[in-house]
Design a protein around this motif. Structure first.
Motif, mmCIF file in Angstrom:
data_model
loop_
_atom_site.group_PDB
_atom_site.id
_atom_site.type_symbol
_atom_site.label_atom_id
_atom_site.label_comp_id
_atom_site.label_asym_id
_atom_site.label_seq_id
_atom_site.Cartn_x
_atom_site.Cartn_y
_atom_site.Cartn_z
ATOM 1 N N UNK A 1 0.869 -1.191 0.000
ATOM 2 C CA UNK A 1 0.000 0.000 0.000
ATOM 3 C C UNK A 1 0.899 1.232 0.000
ATOM 4 N N UNK A 2 1.480 1.596 -1.152
ATOM 5 C CA UNK A 2 2.533 2.608 -1.175
ATOM 6 C C UNK A 2 2.043 4.053 -1.117
ATOM 7 N N UNK A 3 2.884 4.894 -0.543
ATOM 8 C CA UNK A 3 2.735 6.343 -0.627
ATOM 9 C C UNK A 3 4.125 6.947 -0.683
ATOM 10 N N UNK A 4 4.226 8.201 -1.129
ATOM 11 C CA UNK A 4 5.516 8.863 -1.339
ATOM 12 C C UNK A 4 5.614 10.091 -0.449
ATOM 13 N N UNK B 1 -3.918 1.575 -2.332
ATOM 14 C CA UNK B 1 -4.027 0.244 -1.752
ATOM 15 C C UNK B 1 -3.711 -0.867 -2.774
ATOM 16 N N UNK B 2 -3.006 -1.882 -2.278
ATOM 17 C CA UNK B 2 -2.803 -3.135 -3.016
ATOM 18 C C UNK B 2 -2.329 -2.920 -4.456
ATOM 19 N N UNK C 1 1.583 1.696 -8.741
ATOM 20 C CA UNK C 1 0.589 2.742 -8.452
ATOM 21 C C UNK C 1 0.732 3.953 -9.367
ATOM 22 N N UNK C 2 -0.408 4.571 -9.687
ATOM 23 C CA UNK C 2 -0.426 5.825 -10.447
ATOM 24 C C UNK C 2 -1.030 6.892 -9.549
#
Length: 405
Positions: free
Chosen positions: A270-273, A288-289, A293-294
């Motif tokens: 569940x990435x964030x920057x 999520x999942x 990710x875009x």
């Protein structure tokens, strides 16, 4: 309080928490959607006319209303920035101080550079604008204290703005205790006398000055901000201003997407920057999942005079434990800033390549980061290979924004 007694019979919430003036000023429900207004044909017509202008048009119209044509804090004409959470139009110099307060106090957006939604404009309009905000936050401004002027120093601006919005020194005493933060929902036990006293104590604690110590990913701090240490709390005002610096511009960072990111939750993440520049940090939303990710999410940072590298950190969001590290990288933004300065001093108007950051084994670039001039904007597209992790690439677009915007 007498106000709570007056509303106790009509308020459906037995706790009486709806009596707070803050709830009336900061309600998320647009004024034209309230029952008493919706029954009026006049208000319905105004609502439809207002909506038809679109969010940007409505924002410009609200900017032209009385009191909003100058910075709420220093009086500079034609402000181009907004504190969405405080409901004020501010100039670019004061916006830097607002960023240093953290987004939990003041979330800063650009009138021109950010894409506004109807909900954001509704929220801003419902706060009332500069006149309403200043009547609230400067209700008890001492006679011997002068507001900053357009030519005031950073120290003068920072001291006043922090006292006004962070320390809440000029609010009415009762409002300062009750209204700066939304009261938590009370339990049924709060109806008893002893619980009411306990709740009152809790509300006072909530409304005390909140800690602003920088924690990456949780607080948004500007390079004007105070030093990142607990020792600051006991220092004098002169020391708290010692770390302040001028900034030379703004950098708009569009976090585009990630590719083949590392797995941290069994089979996915569940990435964030997080973007960090000096003492500032901003964060994207969590997706999520997704290992590819875009985001396509734009974030703004102030560029300090001594330009540090832009740090990029990727994390996996965990609900019940510490977020997992998913890699990091650094971006040298000095070539982009140098190109933007050169463009400002030139008479170039057509689109062209201004320079590039060459990919090598000494940096994290997947390919050369080309700096281009497109439609009067100095931009750079960068593909980063994340470091200190098994895999992952991040694509980012940078734009250097001059202080005149």
């Amino acid at each position: 309080m007498e106000m709570s007694t007056q509303h106790g019979n009509s308020d459906p919430n037995p706790s009486g928490s709806g009596s707070c003036l803050y709830d009336l000023l900061c309600s998320e429900t647009p004024r034209w959607n309230r029952g008493s207004d919706a029954d009026s044909t006049h208000w319905i017509v105004r609502k439809e006319t207002w909506r038809s202008a679109g969010p940007q048009g409505r924002l410009e119209r609200f900017l032209n209303e009385s009191g909003n044509g100058v910075c709420a804090d220093c009086g500079s004409p034609d402000p181009k920035w907004v504190s969405l959470s405080l409901g004020v139009f501010i100039c670019i110099k004061c916006s830097g101080v607002h960023r240093s307060l953290g987004v939990h106090i003041s979330k800063v957006l650009s009138v021109k550079l950010d894409e506004w939604t109807d909900e954001q404009v509704d929220s801003l309009v419902n706060l009332g604008g500069n006149t309403v905000a200043n009547n609230k936050y400067e209700a008890f401004l001492p006679d011997n204290l002068k507001k900053p002027k357009p030519d005031s120093s950073i120290e003068e601006r920072s001291d006043f703005i922090r006292r006004k919005y962070e320390m809440l020194q000029f609010l009415d005493g009762n409002e300062q205790m009750i209204c700066p933060y939304r009261p938590h929902q009370r339990t049924a036990s709060s109806t008893s006398q002893s619980s009411s006293g306990h709740q009152s104590t809790q509300n006072k604690k909530v409304c005390e000055k909140q800690p602003t110590r920088h924690r990456i990913g949780h607080k948004f701090r500007n390079s004007w901000g105070r030093k990142d240490s607990d020792q600051h709390k006991s220092t004098k005002k002169s020391n708290s201003l010692a770390g302040m610096v001028e900034f030379v511009g703004l950098i708009k960072v569009n976090v585009v997407k990630g590719t083949n990111l590392a797995v941290r939750d069994m089979v996915t993440s569940d990435p964030y920057v997080i973007l960090a520049l000096g003492q500032q940090s901003v964060k994207t939303r969590v997706i999520k999942n997704n290992l590819n990710p875009v985001w396509n999410e734009s974030l703004m940072l102030s560029i300090p005079e001594n330009i540090p590298p832009l740090r990029v950190l990727v994390y996996d969001k965990d609900t019940f434990s510490t977020d997992d590290f998913m890699g990091d990288a650094e971006i040298d933004i000095q070539p982009l800033v140098a190109a933007a300065k050169a463009y400002e001093m030139s008479e170039i108007r057509e689109s062209m390549q201004l320079g590039k950051w060459v990919a090598s084994k000494d940096n994290t670039l997947v390919k050369d980061g080309i700096i281009t001039l497109i439609d009067g904007k100095v931009k750079q597209e960068i593909s980063l290979r994340l470091q200190n992790v098994e895999r992952g690439v991040l694509e980012i677009e940078l734009e250097c924004v001059p202080l005149t915007q």
